[in-house]
Design a protein around this motif. Structure first.
Motif, mmCIF file in Angstrom:
data_model
loop_
_atom_site.group_PDB
_atom_site.id
_atom_site.type_symbol
_atom_site.label_atom_id
_atom_site.label_comp_id
_atom_site.label_asym_id
_atom_site.label_seq_id
_atom_site.Cartn_x
_atom_site.Cartn_y
_atom_site.Cartn_z
ATOM 1 N N ALA A 24 6.674 87.520 182.717
ATOM 2 C CA ALA A 24 8.168 87.232 183.083
ATOM 3 C C ALA A 24 8.607 88.314 183.991
ATOM 4 O O ALA A 24 9.495 87.793 184.906
ATOM 5 N N PRO A 54 8.803 86.420 188.030
ATOM 6 C CA PRO A 54 9.815 85.954 187.533
ATOM 7 C C PRO A 54 9.982 84.257 188.228
ATOM 8 O O PRO A 54 10.751 83.527 187.432
ATOM 9 N N ASN A 55 9.312 84.196 189.122
ATOM 10 C CA ASN A 55 9.265 82.735 189.642
ATOM 11 C C ASN A 55 8.167 81.895 189.210
ATOM 12 O O ASN A 55 8.283 80.754 189.593
ATOM 13 N N SER A 109 8.577 82.733 182.532
ATOM 14 C CA SER A 109 9.955 82.755 181.980
ATOM 15 C C SER A 109 9.893 82.953 180.293
ATOM 16 O O SER A 109 8.937 82.652 179.768
ATOM 17 N N ALA A 134 10.726 75.914 181.193
ATOM 18 C CA ALA A 134 9.624 76.740 181.615
ATOM 19 C C ALA A 134 8.975 75.609 182.932
ATOM 20 O O ALA A 134 9.465 74.618 183.300
#
Length: 223
Positions: free
Chosen positions: A19, A23-24, A27, A32
């Motif tokens: 994550a 991060p894209n 999460s 999600a």
């Protein structure tokens, strides 16, 4: 010279790492994102130089992540999957969406049954305690008479047969168990048996690492 970084020991650490690094794509909270099919190969390639995470642990981490309720909620027909950088990939097909919905419903049903069983068990214990209290608080005259006759009070608490421990044949992925994490045992499913412990997934979707001593066969396995 930088010191060698310690290897990750469980899926929770790896998910937090993914994550942070992607991060894209990954999460820890909130909605999600559906993952691109074949993303394991993409991850293995991008993390090839990172010695902290093995391919075995990476694979089991992805399995835990995609079996969580939060992730299953995201699998809806027509939604776009994403790659590691958050770029849109293929759309989710109807078959995949229906399979995710089925998994989610089954997981919720198991959680509801577990809560019901725990509530029933707590109610039964309360009744047993009340009966025992009543039987030991009889009148003084009655206690004196029974004492003269040599009568001894016996607890009304029924003897319960404890759930069986797991055998070596039970220690494999897919076995339904109960795990003692707090006051009451919780239903879970074994997802991985590793040298450093046994990974189980709770009905809430959380994955924890425990020892075999904390596990017992679920009631459905004993019947």
């Amino acid at each position: 010279m930088e010191e060698a970084q310690q290897k990750f020991s469980n899926s929770k650490e790896v998910i937090a790492y993914l994550a942070d690094k992607f991060p894209n794509c990954f999460s820890l909270k909130g909605d999600a994102k559906p993952l691109k099919i074949g993303i394991f190969q993409e991850l293995a390639s991008r993390l090839e130089e990172d010695e902290r995470v093995s391919k075995t642990l990476l694979r089991s981490t992805l399995r835990h992540y995609t079996n969580s309720w939060r992730y299953l909620y995201s699998i809806k027909e027509g939604a776009y999957r994403v790659d590691l950088d958050g770029n849109q990939d293929a759309q989710i097909e109807k078959e995949h969406a229906e399979h995710a919905r089925q998994q989610l419903d089954e997981s919720k049903e198991k959680a509801a049954q577990q809560r019901k069983a725990q509530n029933n068990g707590a109610s039964q214990k309360q009744n047993n305690r009340q009966k025992e209290k009543t039987s030991t608080t009889s009148s003084p005259a009655k206690r004196n008479v029974e004492g003269k006759k040599g009568t001894k009070f016996k607890s009304s608490r029924p003897t319960k047969t404890p759930p069986p421990k797991l055998t070596e044949n039970d220690l494999h992925a897919g076995t339904e168990v109960t795990v003692k994490l707090g006051k009451a045992p919780m239903h879970a499913v074994i997802t991985e048996v590793a040298k450093d412990g046994i990974h189980v997934q709770l009905d809430s979707g959380m994955v924890v690492k425990v020892t075999s001593e904390t596990l017992r066969l679920a009631s459905s396995k004993r019947s």
